[in-house]
Structure formats: C-alpha cells, structure tokens
Design an enzyme around this catalytic site. Structure first.
Site, PDB file in Angstrom:
ATOM      1  N   LYS A 112     -50.394 -34.960 -30.520  1.00 63.75           N
ATOM      2  CA  LYS A 112     -49.784 -35.479 -31.746  1.00 63.75           C
ATOM      3  C   LYS A 112     -48.351 -35.941 -31.574  1.00 63.75           C
ATOM      4  O   LYS A 112     -47.710 -36.332 -32.533  1.00 63.75           O
ATOM      5  CB  LYS A 112     -49.864 -34.429 -32.849  1.00 63.75           C
ATOM      6  CG  LYS A 112     -51.284 -34.168 -33.302  1.00 63.75           C
ATOM      7  CD  LYS A 112     -51.321 -33.241 -34.477  1.00 63.75           C
ATOM      8  CE  LYS A 112     -52.752 -33.048 -34.928  1.00 63.75           C
ATOM      9  NZ  LYS A 112     -52.824 -32.214 -36.107  1.00 63.75           N
ATOM     10  N   CYS A 113     -47.807 -35.904 -30.363  1.00 63.04           N
ATOM     11  CA  CYS A 113     -46.432 -36.372 -30.134  1.00 63.04           C
ATOM     12  C   CYS A 113     -46.419 -37.873 -29.951  1.00 63.04           C
ATOM     13  O   CYS A 113     -47.227 -38.432 -29.225  1.00 63.04           O
ATOM     14  CB  CYS A 113     -45.821 -35.709 -28.900  1.00 63.04           C
ATOM     15  SG  CYS A 113     -45.296 -34.031 -29.193  1.00 63.04           S
ATOM     16  N   LEU A 114     -45.475 -38.522 -30.617  1.00 62.97           N
ATOM     17  CA  LEU A 114     -45.338 -39.975 -30.500  1.00 62.97           C
ATOM     18  C   LEU A 114     -44.482 -40.339 -29.311  1.00 62.97           C
ATOM     19  O   LEU A 114     -43.643 -39.666 -28.879  1.00 62.97           O
ATOM     20  CB  LEU A 114     -44.725 -40.536 -31.785  1.00 62.97           C
ATOM     21  CG  LEU A 114     -45.508 -40.249 -33.059  1.00 62.97           C
ATOM     22  CD1 LEU A 114     -44.730 -40.768 -34.253  1.00 62.97           C
ATOM     23  CD2 LEU A 114     -46.881 -40.870 -33.018  1.00 62.97           C
TER      24      LEU A 114
END
Length: 114
Positions: A112-114
């Site tokens: 979920k990290c951009l």
C-alpha cells in the site's frame, strides 16, 4: 583485488527493483542494512534495529511486508505502545516507517505504499 576468494556483496552489485528494494531477501545482511541506511541518511540506533528486525520477522512469518497501520499495531503489541507510536516511528524513518524500514531490512516494499 579480493585475494581470499570471497565474493564481496555491496548494494551496487545486488539485484534491486527500480526503487532500490532488494529483489532477493537472502542477499540481506547487517552490513548491507547499514549501507542502505547510510544512503537513506539514517544513522542506525538500537530502536532502528528493533524496527528493522521486527519487520523482517513479520515478513518471514506472514509472507507480507507490513503496511504502516499493520506495523504500528503489531510493533506496539510486541514492544509497547508508549514508545513505538507513529510520531516516534516517523522520527526514526522520516520517509515513512513501513517503506524505509522495509528497504533497510531487505524485504519488499509494502503493497500500500506509494
């Protein structure tokens, strides 16, 4: 020249993704973690190591890199709420605790990290 016939692994000659995360978790070691941390402008303290070891254990237990929310909840259960809150974790890993700790720990970037 390397005369003792050992292969010297440095961050440069290891396989990484486009953001610098190691592609093979087995390539990780403490010296490499220190090298990655230095590139991230982080001087590792005992609290950094607690988080790094924690995310590695988490990854190998659940086969997933913890997201920020998962990291905070899980590490607070193990280490304690009073110290390992999001504010403190951001002081340790200013570019994002889940993202930066995972990179230094030699595990994949959290999904979920951009």
């Amino acid at each position: 020249m390397n005369t003792d016939n050992k292969i010297l692994y440095t961050y440069e000659n290891l396989e990484k993704d486009s953001e610098g995360y190691l592609k093979k978790t087995k390539d990780w070691n403490i010296k490499l973690a220190e090298e990655i941390a230095k590139r991230e402008n982080i001087t590792l303290s005992s609290d950094h190591w607690k988080v790094i070891i924690f995310v590695r254990k988490f990854y190998f237990k659940f086969n997933i890199t913890p997201s920020m929310r998962m990291l905070i909840k899980s590490i607070q259960k193990e280490i304690g709420k009073s110290k390992m809150n999001s504010i403190y974790l951001f002081k340790l890993f200013p570019k994002g605790p889940a993202k930066q700790a995972s990179k230094i720990a030699g595990i994949p970037k959290p999904v979920k990290c951009l």
